[in-house]
Write a protein that holds these residues in place. Sequence first.
Motif: not given
Length: 124
Positions: A70-83
């Motif tokens: 997450r990046d609270n400064a940008k109010n975003t949450v990410s999910l990196q999905m591999n394989s």
Amino acid sequence: VQLQASGGGLVQPGDSLTLSCASFGHTGNYAMAWFRQAPGKDREFVAAISRGGTNTAAAASVKGRFTISRDNAKNTVSLQMNSLRPEDTAVYYCAARWDVTGAYSTRDHDYENWGQGTVVTVSS
């Protein structure tokens, strides 16, 4: 807080994909999570992160392949999905839960705010 998930698509097995969840509101006091629902199945927990990003959790089925951040400064949450695998095919939802204790939950009914979902299809 309003959430909007994006980044889904059609990929091949073994590929990578990153999902993003943008918030129209400050999420610094919210635990965040990703859930998914495959066709004909119940919604299931994927990954969660505490409000400060210190504590994270991932379902056994994705551990070692998916990473939540997450990046609270940008109010975003990410999910990196591999394989990615065909069994990862689902609609992926981001969710937010008010929490100032630094905890998170893996239970969907603990989350008050939900995004609209983004579709991930893994197929050759």
